[in-house]
Design a protein around this motif. Structure first.
Motif, PDB file in Angstrom:
ATOM      1  N   ILE A  10     -10.800   2.923  -5.237  1.00  0.00           N
ATOM      2  CA  ILE A  10     -11.577   2.763  -6.401  1.00  0.00           C
ATOM      3  C   ILE A  10     -10.588   2.727  -7.616  1.00  0.00           C
ATOM      4  CG2 ILE A  10     -12.886   4.887  -7.855  1.00  0.00           C
ATOM      5  CD1 ILE A  10     -13.662   5.827  -5.097  1.00  0.00           C
ATOM      6  N   LYS A  11      -9.333   3.307  -7.697  1.00  0.00           N
ATOM      7  CA  LYS A  11      -8.624   3.174  -8.810  1.00  0.00           C
ATOM      8  C   LYS A  11      -8.070   1.505  -9.260  1.00  0.00           C
ATOM      9  CE  LYS A  11      -3.606   4.169 -10.043  1.00  0.00           C
ATOM     10  NZ  LYS A  11      -2.316   4.751  -9.345  1.00  0.00           N
ATOM     11  N   TRP A  12      -7.937   0.825  -8.057  1.00  0.00           N
ATOM     12  CA  TRP A  12      -7.590  -0.719  -8.289  1.00  0.00           C
ATOM     13  C   TRP A  12      -8.908  -1.685  -8.644  1.00  0.00           C
ATOM     14  CZ3 TRP A  12      -3.379  -2.896  -9.217  1.00  0.00           C
ATOM     15  CH2 TRP A  12      -2.115  -2.208  -8.940  1.00  0.00           C
ATOM     16  N   LEU A  29      -5.395 -12.685 -19.124  1.00  0.00           N
ATOM     17  CA  LEU A  29      -4.367 -11.872 -18.637  1.00  0.00           C
ATOM     18  C   LEU A  29      -4.546 -11.693 -17.174  1.00  0.00           C
ATOM     19  CD1 LEU A  29      -2.371  -9.790 -19.367  1.00  0.00           C
ATOM     20  CD2 LEU A  29      -4.210  -8.156 -19.485  1.00  0.00           C
ATOM     21  N   THR A  30      -5.477 -11.983 -16.546  1.00  0.00           N
ATOM     22  CA  THR A  30      -5.983 -11.709 -15.090  1.00  0.00           C
ATOM     23  C   THR A  30      -5.079 -12.655 -14.421  1.00  0.00           C
ATOM     24  OG1 THR A  30      -7.880 -10.617 -15.372  1.00  0.00           O
ATOM     25  CG2 THR A  30      -7.432 -11.057 -13.102  1.00  0.00           C
ATOM     26  N   ALA A  31      -5.294 -13.887 -14.721  1.00  0.00           N
ATOM     27  CA  ALA A  31      -4.614 -14.999 -14.022  1.00  0.00           C
ATOM     28  C   ALA A  31      -3.258 -14.903 -13.909  1.00  0.00           C
ATOM     29  CB  ALA A  31      -5.311 -16.424 -14.734  1.00  0.00           C
ATOM     30  N   LEU A  32      -2.705 -14.609 -14.967  1.00  0.00           N
ATOM     31  CA  LEU A  32      -1.114 -14.364 -15.400  1.00  0.00           C
ATOM     32  C   LEU A  32      -0.646 -13.199 -14.311  1.00  0.00           C
ATOM     33  CD1 LEU A  32      -0.689 -14.793 -19.171  1.00  0.00           C
ATOM     34  CD2 LEU A  32       0.056 -16.614 -17.351  1.00  0.00           C
ATOM     35  N   ILE A  33      -1.243 -12.221 -14.274  1.00  0.00           N
ATOM     36  CA  ILE A  33      -1.019 -11.122 -13.256  1.00  0.00           C
ATOM     37  C   ILE A  33      -0.961 -11.647 -11.912  1.00  0.00           C
ATOM     38  CG2 ILE A  33      -1.489  -8.941 -12.355  1.00  0.00           C
ATOM     39  CD1 ILE A  33      -2.240  -8.119 -15.347  1.00  0.00           C
ATOM     40  N   CYS A  34      -1.898 -12.299 -11.589  1.00  0.00           N
ATOM     41  CA  CYS A  34      -2.089 -13.003 -10.170  1.00  0.00           C
ATOM     42  C   CYS A  34      -1.051 -13.930  -9.885  1.00  0.00           C
ATOM     43  CB  CYS A  34      -3.449 -13.416  -9.911  1.00  0.00           C
ATOM     44  SG  CYS A  34      -4.841 -12.358  -9.924  1.00  0.00           S
ATOM     45  N   ARG A  43       7.370  -5.031  -5.523  1.00  0.00           N
ATOM     46  CA  ARG A  43       7.395  -4.133  -4.682  1.00  0.00           C
ATOM     47  C   ARG A  43       6.325  -3.122  -5.057  1.00  0.00           C
ATOM     48  NH1 ARG A  43      12.292  -0.927  -2.341  1.00  0.00           N
ATOM     49  NH2 ARG A  43      13.189  -2.805  -3.071  1.00  0.00           N
ATOM     50  N   TRP A  44       5.827  -3.111  -6.154  1.00  0.00           N
ATOM     51  CA  TRP A  44       4.565  -1.962  -6.308  1.00  0.00           C
ATOM     52  C   TRP A  44       3.428  -2.680  -5.959  1.00  0.00           C
ATOM     53  CZ3 TRP A  44       0.696  -4.525  -8.977  1.00  0.00           C
ATOM     54  CH2 TRP A  44       0.889  -5.561  -9.540  1.00  0.00           C
ATOM     55  N   PHE A  45       3.290  -3.796  -5.521  1.00  0.00           N
ATOM     56  CA  PHE A  45       2.281  -4.468  -4.853  1.00  0.00           C
ATOM     57  C   PHE A  45       2.223  -4.091  -3.338  1.00  0.00           C
ATOM     58  CE2 PHE A  45      -0.377  -7.921  -3.129  1.00  0.00           C
ATOM     59  CZ  PHE A  45      -1.474  -7.916  -3.810  1.00  0.00           C
ATOM     60  N   LYS A  46       3.477  -4.462  -2.704  1.00  0.00           N
ATOM     61  CA  LYS A  46       3.578  -3.991  -1.503  1.00  0.00           C
ATOM     62  C   LYS A  46       3.204  -2.396  -1.126  1.00  0.00           C
ATOM     63  CE  LYS A  46       5.497  -4.242   2.821  1.00  0.00           C
ATOM     64  NZ  LYS A  46       4.847  -3.094   3.525  1.00  0.00           N
ATOM     65  N   PHE A  48       1.202  -0.908  -2.847  1.00  0.00           N
ATOM     66  CA  PHE A  48      -0.209  -0.533  -2.984  1.00  0.00           C
ATOM     67  C   PHE A  48      -1.156  -1.058  -1.770  1.00  0.00           C
ATOM     68  CE2 PHE A  48      -3.988  -3.530  -3.923  1.00  0.00           C
ATOM     69  CZ  PHE A  48      -4.870  -2.533  -4.170  1.00  0.00           C
ATOM     70  N   VAL A  49      -0.727  -2.120  -1.390  1.00  0.00           N
ATOM     71  CA  VAL A  49      -1.333  -2.556   0.025  1.00  0.00           C
ATOM     72  C   VAL A  49      -1.112  -1.730   1.351  1.00  0.00           C
ATOM     73  CG1 VAL A  49      -1.195  -4.586   1.650  1.00  0.00           C
ATOM     74  CG2 VAL A  49      -1.112  -5.097  -0.623  1.00  0.00           C
ATOM     75  N   SER A  50       0.249  -0.918   1.350  1.00  0.00           N
ATOM     76  CA  SER A  50       0.434  -0.228   2.376  1.00  0.00           C
ATOM     77  C   SER A  50      -0.410   1.144   2.203  1.00  0.00           C
ATOM     78  CB  SER A  50       1.902   0.291   2.388  1.00  0.00           C
ATOM     79  OG  SER A  50       2.652  -0.924   2.608  1.00  0.00           O
ATOM     80  N   ARG A  51      -0.693   1.673   0.917  1.00  0.00           N
ATOM     81  CA  ARG A  51      -1.410   2.724   0.750  1.00  0.00           C
ATOM     82  C   ARG A  51      -2.919   2.401   1.143  1.00  0.00           C
ATOM     83  NH1 ARG A  51       1.056   3.906  -4.716  1.00  0.00           N
ATOM     84  NH2 ARG A  51       2.874   4.893  -4.310  1.00  0.00           N
ATOM     85  N   LEU A  52      -3.366   1.336   0.850  1.00  0.00           N
ATOM     86  CA  LEU A  52      -4.946   0.882   0.915  1.00  0.00           C
ATOM     87  C   LEU A  52      -5.223   0.581   2.391  1.00  0.00           C
ATOM     88  CD1 LEU A  52      -7.254   0.011  -0.880  1.00  0.00           C
ATOM     89  CD2 LEU A  52      -6.601  -2.487  -0.897  1.00  0.00           C
ATOM     90  N   TYR A  53      -4.223   0.091   3.019  1.00  0.00           N
ATOM     91  CA  TYR A  53      -4.503  -0.205   4.502  1.00  0.00           C
ATOM     92  C   TYR A  53      -3.221   0.470   5.104  1.00  0.00           C
ATOM     93  CZ  TYR A  53      -7.360  -3.691   2.622  1.00  0.00           C
ATOM     94  OH  TYR A  53      -8.446  -4.468   1.803  1.00  0.00           O
ATOM     95  N   PRO A  54      -3.485   1.571   5.197  1.00  0.00           N
ATOM     96  CA  PRO A  54      -2.195   2.420   6.183  1.00  0.00           C
ATOM     97  C   PRO A  54      -2.564   2.270   7.811  1.00  0.00           C
ATOM     98  CG  PRO A  54      -4.049   4.184   5.606  1.00  0.00           C
ATOM     99  CD  PRO A  54      -4.448   2.654   5.000  1.00  0.00           C
ATOM    100  N   GLN A  55      -1.281   2.152   8.417  1.00  0.00           N
ATOM    101  CA  GLN A  55      -1.336   1.919   9.824  1.00  0.00           C
ATOM    102  C   GLN A  55      -1.453   3.092  10.563  1.00  0.00           C
ATOM    103  OE1 GLN A  55       2.282  -0.381  10.587  1.00  0.00           O
ATOM    104  NE2 GLN A  55       1.540  -2.183   9.582  1.00  0.00           N
TER     105      GLN A  55
END
Length: 56
Positions: A10-12, A29-34, A43-46, A48-55
């Protein structure tokens, strides 16, 4: 789905919606961020993905 995963989704979703509204303006702006995420893999993106899809 764990509750914390739902929180991060929800946050993202809200962050991407705000970026979508900003992107309507004269500066894409969105294209530049991507592009930054794809090129530098911050590191913050990694995290984020780890929190979104926890093992489990």
């Amino acid at each position: 789905m764990p509750r914390s995963s739902l929180f991060w989704r929800i946050k993202w979703l809200l962050i991407l919606f705000v970026l979508l509204l900003i992107d309507i303006g004269p500066f894409p702006l969105t294209a530049l961020i991507c592009l930054y995420i794809v090129l530098f893999r911050p590191r913050w993106f990694k995290q984020f993905v780890s929190r979104l899809y926890p093992q489990e």
